[in-house]
Design a protein around this motif. Structure first.
Motif, PDB file in Angstrom:
ATOM      1  N   PRO A 194       0.796  -1.230   0.000  1.00  0.00           N
ATOM      2  CA  PRO A 194       0.000   0.000   0.000  1.00  0.00           C
ATOM      3  C   PRO A 194       0.828   1.280   0.000  1.00  0.00           C
ATOM      4  O   PRO A 194       0.408   2.310  -0.524  1.00  0.00           O
ATOM      5  CB  PRO A 194      -0.833  -0.120   1.268  1.00  0.00           C
ATOM      6  CG  PRO A 194      -0.938  -1.591   1.500  1.00  0.00           C
ATOM      7  CD  PRO A 194       0.406  -2.125   1.097  1.00  0.00           C
ATOM      8  N   ASP A 195       2.044   1.210   0.612  1.00  0.00           N
ATOM      9  CA  ASP A 195       2.867   2.412   0.713  1.00  0.00           C
ATOM     10  C   ASP A 195       3.874   2.542  -0.431  1.00  0.00           C
ATOM     11  O   ASP A 195       4.775   3.381  -0.399  1.00  0.00           O
ATOM     12  CB  ASP A 195       3.604   2.440   2.055  1.00  0.00           C
ATOM     13  CG  ASP A 195       4.510   1.229   2.239  1.00  0.00           C
ATOM     14  OD1 ASP A 195       4.376   0.258   1.466  1.00  0.00           O
ATOM     15  OD2 ASP A 195       5.356   1.263   3.152  1.00  0.00           O
ATOM     16  N   MET A 196       3.707   1.690  -1.454  1.00  0.00           N
ATOM     17  CA  MET A 196       4.592   1.749  -2.619  1.00  0.00           C
ATOM     18  C   MET A 196       3.806   2.215  -3.846  1.00  0.00           C
ATOM     19  O   MET A 196       2.696   1.729  -4.102  1.00  0.00           O
ATOM     20  CB  MET A 196       5.194   0.369  -2.909  1.00  0.00           C
ATOM     21  CG  MET A 196       6.168  -0.126  -1.866  1.00  0.00           C
ATOM     22  SD  MET A 196       6.785  -1.786  -2.271  1.00  0.00           S
ATOM     23  CE  MET A 196       7.579  -1.468  -3.864  1.00  0.00           C
ATOM     24  N   LEU A 202       0.828   5.706  -8.390  1.00  0.00           N
ATOM     25  CA  LEU A 202       0.473   6.297  -7.103  1.00  0.00           C
ATOM     26  C   LEU A 202       0.409   5.243  -6.012  1.00  0.00           C
ATOM     27  O   LEU A 202       0.310   4.046  -6.305  1.00  0.00           O
ATOM     28  CB  LEU A 202      -0.902   6.973  -7.202  1.00  0.00           C
ATOM     29  CG  LEU A 202      -1.057   8.162  -8.148  1.00  0.00           C
ATOM     30  CD1 LEU A 202      -2.535   8.446  -8.359  1.00  0.00           C
ATOM     31  CD2 LEU A 202      -0.354   9.381  -7.591  1.00  0.00           C
ATOM     32  N   LYS A 203       0.414   5.702  -4.782  1.00  0.00           N
ATOM     33  CA  LYS A 203       0.178   4.804  -3.654  1.00  0.00           C
ATOM     34  C   LYS A 203      -1.328   4.687  -3.455  1.00  0.00           C
ATOM     35  O   LYS A 203      -2.087   5.566  -3.865  1.00  0.00           O
ATOM     36  CB  LYS A 203       0.848   5.355  -2.388  1.00  0.00           C
ATOM     37  CG  LYS A 203       2.359   5.356  -2.439  1.00  0.00           C
ATOM     38  CD  LYS A 203       2.981   5.919  -1.177  1.00  0.00           C
ATOM     39  CE  LYS A 203       2.760   7.415  -1.074  1.00  0.00           C
ATOM     40  NZ  LYS A 203       3.511   8.011   0.064  1.00  0.00           N
ATOM     41  N   THR A 204      -1.749   3.618  -2.817  1.00  0.00           N
ATOM     42  CA  THR A 204      -3.176   3.414  -2.550  1.00  0.00           C
ATOM     43  C   THR A 204      -3.750   4.599  -1.792  1.00  0.00           C
ATOM     44  O   THR A 204      -4.844   5.079  -2.080  1.00  0.00           O
ATOM     45  CB  THR A 204      -3.389   2.126  -1.726  1.00  0.00           C
ATOM     46  OG1 THR A 204      -2.844   1.012  -2.448  1.00  0.00           O
ATOM     47  CG2 THR A 204      -4.871   1.881  -1.480  1.00  0.00           C
TER      48      THR A 204
END
Length: 208
Positions: free
Chosen positions: A3-5, A153-155
């Motif tokens: 999620p943070d990538m 983008l990130k989630t």
């Protein structure tokens, strides 16, 4: 993938380009009726094409352009030329067809109007205010963002755009007197969400 990538968000890219158009419309830089050939004259063929003369940004953003082209992913080609050569399926505004390329043409129009890249344009208006790191966005051989795809983008970043849209809806509903600030957030959350979506319909009218 986490999620943070940042990861490819495919057609969610269209929402960010549409948001950029929202800013440009608000700033008076372009209108829904702006014709494609007025911004990209090289798309005008030697032999007059009445349908190309009618094509507007409104048609591109609402997928009612009428052209059937496929330039996605072919980076070493002239995307504008390929769009120009593509056949017509229907007169602009007289049908609907999901064509990714419409958003690339829209991106080209926006870049020429604002005088900078879509990413650069959105950075002070959307990315920085929402705390979104300046993202990677696939570009054509001409150096213009793909528009309808290619954004990474990130989630959380996508959730931020959705949250911003919801906030606009709530604000519009409050202004219109549809909901009251005295309402309890906990007990009225579902109703507020529904009314916010309804309020957003007014904003979306710009693209209908």
């Amino acid at each position: 993938l986490a999620p943070d990538m940042p990861h490819m968000v495919y057609s969610v890219s269209k929402s960010f380009l549409a948001t950029a158009y929202g800013f440009a419309l608000d700033e008076g830089l372009i209108t829904r009726e702006t014709r494609v050939v007025d911004i990209i004259p090289e798309l005008r063929p030697r032999k007059k094409d009445e349908w190309m003369e009618k094509l507007t940004i409104h048609h591109l953003l609402t997928m009612t352009a009428g052209k059937q082209s496929s330039i996605k992913g072919v980076k070493n080609k002239d995307w504008l030329k390929d769009f120009a050569k593509a056949k017509w399926l229907f007169e602009p505004g007289n049908g609907w067809r999901y064509v990714n390329d419409n958003y690339y043409i829209a991106a080209v129009m926006l870049v020429r109007v604002i005088g900078e890249g879509v990413t650069e344009y959105l950075t002070p208006r959307l990315f920085k205010p929402l705390g979104i790191d300046v993202p990677f966005w696939e570009k054509s051989a001409d150096g213009i963002e793909a528009g309808g795809w290619g954004l990474m983008l990130k989630t959380e970043d996508m959730a931020k755009l959705g949250g911003a849209a919801m906030a606009v809806g709530v604000a519009a509903a409050i202004t219109a007197g549809v909901i009251s600030m005295k309402s309890s957030p906990k007990s009225k959350m579902k109703k507020m969400a529904k009314k916010s979506i309804k309020a957003m319909d007014g904003v979306m009218n710009a693209f209908e």
